[in-house]
Design an enzyme around this catalytic site. Sequence first.
Site, PDB file in Angstrom:
ATOM      1  N   LYS A 132       0.848  -1.198   0.000  1.00  0.00           N
ATOM      2  CA  LYS A 132       0.000   0.000   0.000  1.00  0.00           C
ATOM      3  C   LYS A 132       0.881   1.244   0.000  1.00  0.00           C
ATOM      4  O   LYS A 132       0.653   2.190  -0.750  1.00  0.00           O
ATOM      5  CB  LYS A 132      -0.937  -0.006   1.227  1.00  0.00           C
ATOM      6  CG  LYS A 132      -2.072  -1.009   1.083  1.00  0.00           C
ATOM      7  CD  LYS A 132      -2.879  -1.211   2.370  1.00  0.00           C
ATOM      8  CE  LYS A 132      -3.897  -2.338   2.139  1.00  0.00           C
ATOM      9  NZ  LYS A 132      -4.737  -2.654   3.300  1.00  0.00           N
ATOM     10  N   GLN A 142      -4.836  -1.254   9.422  1.00  0.00           N
ATOM     11  CA  GLN A 142      -4.815  -2.596   8.836  1.00  0.00           C
ATOM     12  C   GLN A 142      -5.447  -3.613   9.801  1.00  0.00           C
ATOM     13  O   GLN A 142      -5.131  -3.625  10.999  1.00  0.00           O
ATOM     14  CB  GLN A 142      -3.353  -2.984   8.518  1.00  0.00           C
ATOM     15  CG  GLN A 142      -3.193  -4.301   7.792  1.00  0.00           C
ATOM     16  CD  GLN A 142      -3.774  -4.317   6.376  1.00  0.00           C
ATOM     17  OE1 GLN A 142      -3.858  -3.277   5.710  1.00  0.00           O
ATOM     18  NE2 GLN A 142      -4.188  -5.477   5.919  1.00  0.00           N
ATOM     19  N   ASP A 200     -11.084   3.179   3.944  1.00  0.00           N
ATOM     20  CA  ASP A 200     -11.536   1.785   3.877  1.00  0.00           C
ATOM     21  C   ASP A 200     -13.063   1.701   3.746  1.00  0.00           C
ATOM     22  O   ASP A 200     -13.593   0.644   3.423  1.00  0.00           O
ATOM     23  CB  ASP A 200     -11.135   1.044   5.162  1.00  0.00           C
ATOM     24  CG  ASP A 200      -9.907   0.173   4.985  1.00  0.00           C
ATOM     25  OD1 ASP A 200      -9.701  -0.331   3.869  1.00  0.00           O
ATOM     26  OD2 ASP A 200      -9.170   0.000   5.977  1.00  0.00           O
TER      27      ASP A 200
END
Length: 291
Positions: A53, A97, A120
């Site tokens: 990422k 995460q 997200d």
Amino acid sequence: MAELINGKVFAAHLRAQLKDYVKQLQRQHQMVPGLAVVLVGDDAASQIYVRNKHRQALECGLRPATHSLPSTTTQGELLDVVTQLNANPTINGILVQLPLPRHIDSMAVLNAIDPDKDVDGFHPINVGRLTLGAPRLIPCTPLGCLLLLHHHLDNLSGLEAVVLGRSNIVGKPMAQLLLAEHCTVTIAHSRTRNLPAVCRRADIVVTAVGQPGLVQADWIKPGATVLDVGINRVTEGDQTRLVGDVDFAAVAEVAGAITPVPGGVGPMTIACLLRNTVTATCWQQGWPIPE
Ligand code: GUN
């Protein structure tokens, strides 16, 4: 033989478009969108995802900042980091995460992220927006699936869609996106009776279960579009390889189009994270949202 849906090529194209857009933002507004990625603990798979990422954000011209915290980090300490990132004007997107260590309540952490920086799309406000048909930031993997479907099918309206798996990350938001496209949506899961018969109804199958080889050729209506979100590591002898939830070789004989694993849905997830970072920045600044 099914058409191969090449997510690797599609994701590269999306990243190139984003890179141009980020350059344009920098020229017009002298600013570079910032993406904070928070990793807690030393889960090997998560470390690889977070590194990718960070690298891809950098390649796209964004300003990534990775915060790696030890597995002993308390929930309070993590919430303090999130609060600081919320208040930091150089940070436009925040991602924590998952999975988090067991002693941390993931829901409490996701709820603490500023919904406008929630790249997200996991905050209840963004889940609600999606469910109400007014989405802003959409979870990355289902968004990637939708972009692939739009590229391969002219019109989703009225199609039968079956989503295998009911997770908050993939299954549920995927079902909402397909519903918004006017599909007739079924969410199937581990308690579903007669899964093969349910699947055979589908014009579109999206699998996110984590069970290698689950979906067989006789589960698939001839010509159906099959998106395989599963990422499973299987060991044969001393070799490890990645496979999806679909028996690829057999299903490819029946389906109209299919994603491989690797190189299908996977690469789309990070490309959509970068896209969400740009989208979040534009919402925050009142700038036009890129297509
Ligand atoms: N872990 C597995 N998939 C994801 C994802 O899409 N976002 C985050 N934050 N963690 C994940």
